[in-house]
Design a protein around this motif. Structure first.
Motif, mmCIF file in Angstrom:
data_model
loop_
_atom_site.group_PDB
_atom_site.id
_atom_site.type_symbol
_atom_site.label_atom_id
_atom_site.label_comp_id
_atom_site.label_asym_id
_atom_site.label_seq_id
_atom_site.Cartn_x
_atom_site.Cartn_y
_atom_site.Cartn_z
ATOM 1 N N VAL A 205 0.873 -1.168 0.000
ATOM 2 C CA VAL A 205 0.000 0.000 0.000
ATOM 3 C C VAL A 205 0.913 1.221 0.000
ATOM 4 O O VAL A 205 1.663 1.455 0.957
ATOM 5 C CB VAL A 205 -0.931 0.008 1.225
ATOM 6 N N PHE A 206 0.879 1.960 -1.077
ATOM 7 C CA PHE A 206 1.711 3.148 -1.223
ATOM 8 C C PHE A 206 1.044 4.308 -0.486
ATOM 9 O O PHE A 206 -0.043 4.745 -0.861
ATOM 10 C CB PHE A 206 1.880 3.475 -2.713
ATOM 11 N N GLY A 207 1.682 4.769 0.593
ATOM 12 C CA GLY A 207 1.170 5.918 1.328
ATOM 13 C C GLY A 207 1.789 7.191 0.772
ATOM 14 O O GLY A 207 3.004 7.370 0.848
ATOM 15 N N TYR A 208 0.951 8.062 0.209
ATOM 16 C CA TYR A 208 1.477 9.306 -0.356
ATOM 17 C C TYR A 208 1.492 10.373 0.725
ATOM 18 O O TYR A 208 0.467 10.989 1.030
ATOM 19 C CB TYR A 208 0.642 9.744 -1.558
ATOM 20 N N PHE A 209 2.673 10.588 1.300
ATOM 21 C CA PHE A 209 2.863 11.556 2.359
ATOM 22 C C PHE A 209 3.739 12.709 1.855
ATOM 23 O O PHE A 209 4.057 12.794 0.673
ATOM 24 C CB PHE A 209 3.471 10.882 3.588
ATOM 25 N N GLU A 210 4.144 13.559 2.754
ATOM 26 C CA GLU A 210 4.827 14.793 2.369
ATOM 27 C C GLU A 210 6.277 14.562 1.963
ATOM 28 O O GLU A 210 6.842 13.492 2.154
ATOM 29 C CB GLU A 210 4.763 15.796 3.525
ATOM 30 N N GLY A 211 6.893 15.605 1.414
ATOM 31 C CA GLY A 211 8.309 15.635 1.124
ATOM 32 C C GLY A 211 8.858 17.005 1.473
ATOM 33 O O GLY A 211 8.207 17.807 2.141
ATOM 34 N N MET A 239 -3.228 2.290 -2.925
ATOM 35 C CA MET A 239 -2.768 3.615 -2.499
ATOM 36 C C MET A 239 -3.589 4.129 -1.328
ATOM 37 O O MET A 239 -4.794 3.895 -1.248
ATOM 38 C CB MET A 239 -2.844 4.598 -3.675
ATOM 39 N N VAL A 240 -2.897 4.847 -0.435
ATOM 40 C CA VAL A 240 -3.516 5.551 0.681
ATOM 41 C C VAL A 240 -3.041 6.999 0.637
ATOM 42 O O VAL A 240 -1.895 7.284 0.286
ATOM 43 C CB VAL A 240 -3.136 4.893 2.028
ATOM 44 N N MET A 241 -3.918 7.926 0.997
ATOM 45 C CA MET A 241 -3.580 9.347 1.048
ATOM 46 C C MET A 241 -3.055 9.701 2.431
ATOM 47 O O MET A 241 -3.704 9.423 3.445
ATOM 48 C CB MET A 241 -4.817 10.194 0.744
ATOM 49 N N GLY A 242 -1.869 10.291 2.481
ATOM 50 C CA GLY A 242 -1.347 10.804 3.732
ATOM 51 C C GLY A 242 -2.076 12.071 4.124
ATOM 52 O O GLY A 242 -2.128 13.027 3.351
ATOM 53 N N GLY A 243 -2.623 12.098 5.341
ATOM 54 C CA GLY A 243 -3.409 13.238 5.779
ATOM 55 C C GLY A 243 -2.989 13.736 7.141
ATOM 56 O O GLY A 243 -3.806 13.812 8.064
#
Length: 495
Positions: A205-211, A239-243
């Motif tokens: 599960v790709f967690g899209y978090f900050e950079g 995919m999961v959204m980083g919140g």
């Protein structure tokens, strides 16, 4: 397949040569020293569409109460899926994996792992999360890992850490990971993370978090990533959204709204020692069953009640929470609220990513609380966790918390075949007297003998399949050397 990985065919030839030599040696050994199982060759075509595979004669622990457990049982696969589980199955056309003396169970599921930090393993064994006056000058996670090392990462560093970390966890029986890598400095960094996850060959599960930096496109690049890589649910990666609720100049509700617009679940760290209690209380009306709260230390009763009410999910990283001053792991609070948590490894810069450590830590911490309460005469002392309970945390609960329980988490006909064969005849386990207890209280990664993901063999008789591990190790070592130099950190091996 990654550039440095062997194809399955050469790997099979090498294995067959080894197996032939082993069989020849066994012929001159006493019977009690020979090992027919070790000489078994890699079956052809396992996991291919239409190909049937029979896992025969194992101690089957399904983690599905409707299926049950079998002291001796067979598991029949067709392609990537489980089709039947029974005490005995006749399937003369199937490839056979002999499982006598092995515990057959679903793969472990890690619901929170900063996998980009694989190159920084053990750098911070004594560190905590943030700087404090009592530890003046001591390395810490926020200043050193995220402040010094993370900005130095190139896409190629992200890639090799994702790939090497993924293979390593497969070796330890972790067949699914939620990668929470806060390393999305550019679209190229995001693409490299996805490539590493994909080439490891396990469920992710790709967690899209900050950079960080001028090229960072978080959160708006979420739409491109979702459309480019995650338009289909019929694949190993989702995919999961980083919140996050703590990012400066970012309203968490904007992140949550974007995740909802893209039909993505939302995950975030919830850490009381970072002062997040009031923030989470303000967000209570917006909790949903599509939220995964990581850690949940120091939260109010109102936040816990709302989490239970809406069916939000909770991931606990018990060893890290104890080690790095997140706050006391809220395992008993979750249980008291009727919330069954999942387990996660968090950061390898400080603690191992194997799941035997996670299960033992969760079990022994909760039992320490409960046992002390009982010794103190508390008539309402909590019920003691069992080995079976923490196995559920590590498998089916993990699948539920990543919205994957329709696919994995138990050995259930119709689900995909993410399966472990654990050696219960090894020196550290035999004789086997209790299967859940052996897995949780005795075993470690050396007992993980064979691993399948979606019916494909990823580890066979103790050896990873299809990867040139020494070459990959050289690559991640070069990445490590670059990162230390770029971050201006001395590589002090014995500090």
């Amino acid at each position: 397949m990654c550039d440095l990985c062997r194809s399955a065919r050469p790997n099979r030839r090498s294995f067959l040569k080894l197996a032939t030599a082993s069989a020849a040696s066994a012929a001159v050994l006493p019977a009690f020293l020979s090992s027919p199982a070790a000489a078994q060759t890699l079956p052809e075509g396992v996991g291919a569409q239409g190909r049937r595979t029979l896992i025969r004669g194992g101690h089957v622990m399904s983690m599905d109460p409707q299926v049950g457990d079998f002291e001796r049982g067979d598991v029949l696969l067709e392609g990537s899926r489980i089709v039947e589980i029974a005490p005995r199955i006749e399937a003369p056309d199937a490839a056979v994996i002999e499982a006598e003396g092995r515990i057959v169970m679903p793969g472990f599921i890690d619901t929170h792992h900063h996998q980009f930090e694989t190159a920084l393993r053990s750098f911070l064994p004594n560190g905590i999360m943030y700087a404090t006056p009592d530890r003046d000058g001591a390395p810490n996670y926020l200043d050193d890992i995220l402040g010094k090392f993370a900005p130095a990462y190139r896409p190629e560093d992200v890639y090799i850490s994702e790939l090497f970390g993924g293979i390593s966890q497969l070796d330890a029986g972790v067949t699914t990971v939620h990668d929470v890598s806060q390393i999305h400095h550019s679209p190229a960094h995001s693409d490299a993370a996805i490539r590493g996850l994909r080439e490891a060959g396990r469920r992710g599960v790709f967690g899209y978090f900050e950079g960080q930096g001028a090229d960072a496109q978080y959160p708006q690049d979420a739409r491109r990533i979702r459309d480019a890589y995650f338009s289909s649910d019929d694949q190993l990666l989702t995919m999961v959204m980083g919140g996050e609720a703590y990012l400066p100049h970012v309203d968490p509700l904007d992140l949550w709204t974007l995740g909802q617009e893209l039909d993505l679940p939302i995950a975030l760290h919830v850490v009381g020692s970072l002062g997040m209690r009031e923030t989470m209380d303000r967000l209570i009306p917006h909790f949903t069953d599509r939220h995964l709260f990581i850690h949940m230390t120091g939260m109010s009763d109102a936040a816990w009640e709302r989490t239970r009410e809406v069916g939000a999910h909770v991931s606990l990283s018990v060893p890290i929470e104890m080690q790095m001053r997140h706050g006391m792991p809220p395992i008993q609070k979750a249980l008291d609220m009727g919330i069954a948590p999942s387990l996660s490894v968090d950061v390898e810069c400080t603690m191992t990513a194997d799941f035997f450590t996670q299960m033992r830590s969760a079990m022994t911490l909760q039992r320490a609380f409960a046992n002390q309460a009982a010794l103190d005469g508390d008539e309402t002392a909590p019920t003691l966790l069992t080995a079976r309970d923490v196995l559920e945390f590590a498998t089916i609960n993990g699948a539920k918390d990543l919205w994957l329980d329709h696919k994995v988490g138990s050995l259930t006909p119709g689900k995909e075949a993410d399966i472990l064969l654990l050696d219960a005849e090894a020196l550290n386990v035999a004789p086997l007297n209790n299967a859940p207890g052996a897995v949780v209280t005795l075993m470690e990664r050396s007992n993980v003998e064979t691993v399948l993901v979606a019916g494909q063999i990823k580890k066979w008789k103790g050896e990873m399949v299809g990867f040139d591990v020494p070459a990959l190790r050289d690559q991640i070592t070069r990445s490590r050397d670059y990162l230390f130099e770029a971050a201006g950190v001395e590589h002090a091996l014995f500090d």
